[in-house]
Design an enzyme around this catalytic site. Structure first.
Site, PDB file in Angstrom:
ATOM      1  CG  ASP A  84       4.860 -10.392   1.219  1.00 59.23           C
ATOM      2  OD1 ASP A  84       5.590  -9.571   0.619  1.00 59.23           O
ATOM      3  OD2 ASP A  84       4.096 -10.075   2.145  1.00 59.23           O
TER       4      ASP A  84
ATOM      5  CD  GLN B  19       2.393  -4.352   5.426  1.00 60.68           C
ATOM      6  OE1 GLN B  19       2.296  -4.363   4.197  1.00 60.68           O
ATOM      7  NE2 GLN B  19       3.563  -4.308   6.048  1.00 60.68           N
TER       8      GLN B  19
ATOM      9  CE  LYS C 187       4.448  -3.737   1.047  1.00 66.07           C
ATOM     10  NZ  LYS C 187       4.293  -4.591   2.225  1.00 66.07           N
TER      11      LYS C 187
END
Ligand code: NAP
Length: 283
Positions: A120, A97, A53
């Site tokens: 997200d 995460q 990422k």
């Protein structure tokens, strides 16, 4: 019949070029889109994901910060970090995460992220926005699937879509996105009876289960569009999806491969969301 491949790598490349161009335009106005990625603990898969990422951000001209913390970090400490990033004007997107260590309530941490920085798309406000058709951030994986359908010019209006899997991050948001585009949608899961009877009628099938061969050639009608979200390992240890690719591709009209399908699109849509967050913040 041999299905046409929907190439996630090629589409990602195109979309990431567009992201880089838009990021450049923002930079000219003095704003560099910034993503903060928080990793707690040393889960090996998570380490690979966060590295990818961060690298994708750098390659597209986005600023990224990777914060790594020991697995012993407390929930209060993590919440304080999220709060600080909410108030940091150089950061437009915050990604924590998952999975988090067991002593940390992941949902509580997600809810602490400002919805304006929830790239997200997991915040309850983002989920509510998707459900009601309001502006907000869409979860990256199903959003990437929608881009793949768009890339082949597929008109979902009146089509019958079957989503296999009902997770909050893939299956459910996927169903809402398809519904928003006027498809008729059925969501299947582990308790669904006679999955095949449903998939055989489908014009579009999204498989998001995490088990090999959930969808085989005898379960699909000719010309169907198949999007394979699953990530599994075959007997040789190679990455494979939920779909029996070799047989289904002989019946389907379009199909996504694994690897090189939905996977790269997920990170691409994270970049798109981060850029979007920066554009909104700079208006
Ligand atoms: P998840 O939370 O484990 O959900 C799996 C879903 O599949 C559940 O709803 C489950 O039903 C359903 N299911 C299980 N067995 C089934 C069966 N035999 N028939 C029909 N449905 C069944 O997984 P997820 O997070 O949504 O991820 C799904 C897959 O996508 C995984 O392989 C994951 O690694 C992959 N993934 C890939 C990306 C990417 O970037 N490519 C991103 C995210 C996820 P119940 O609800 O009844 O248990």
């Amino acid at each position: 019949m041999t299905a046409q491949l929907i190439d996630g790598n090629a589409l990602s490349k195109q979309l990431r070029t567009e992201v880089a161009t838009r990021a450049q335009a923002l930079k000219a106005k003095g704003v560099t889109p910034g993503l903060a990625v928080l990793l707690v603990g040393d889960n090996p898969a998570s380490q690979v994901y966060v590295r990818n990422k961060v690298k994708a951000c750098e390659d597209s001209g986005l600023h990224s910060v990777l914060e790594r913390y020991e697995a012993t970090m407390t929930e209060a400490e993590l919440l304080a970090r999220v709060q600080a990033l909410n108030n940091d004007p150089s950061i437009h997107g915050i990604l924590v995460q998952l999975p988090l260590p067991e002593h940390i309530d992941a949902q509580k941490v997600i809810e602490a992220i400002s919805p304006a920085k929830d790239v997200d798309g997991f915040h309850i406000a983002s989920a509510g926005a998707l459900m009601t058709g309001m502006p907000g951030f869409w979860p990256c994986t199903p959003y990437g699937c929608m881009k793949m359908l768009e890339s082949i010019g597929y008109d979902l209006k009146g089509k019958y879509a079957v989503v296999i899997g009902r997770s909050n991050i893939v299956g459910k948001p996927m169903a809402l996105m398809l519904l928003q585009k006027d498809a008729t949608v059925t969501v299947c899961h582990s308790r669904t009876q006679d999955l095949k009877a449903l998939t055989l009628q489908a014009d579009v099938i999204v498989a998001a289960v995490g088990k090999r061969n959930v969808l085989t050639a005898d379960m699909v009608k000719p010309g169907v569009v198949v999007l394979d979200v699953g990530m599994n390992r075959n007997d040789e240890g190679k990455l494979c999806g939920d779909v029996d690719f070799d047989s289904v591709k002989e019946v389907a009209g379009y199909i996504t491969p694994v690897p090189g399908g939905v996977g790269p699109m997920t990170i691409t849509m994270l970049l798109v969301n981060t850029l979007e967050a920066a554009e909104r913040a700079s208006k």
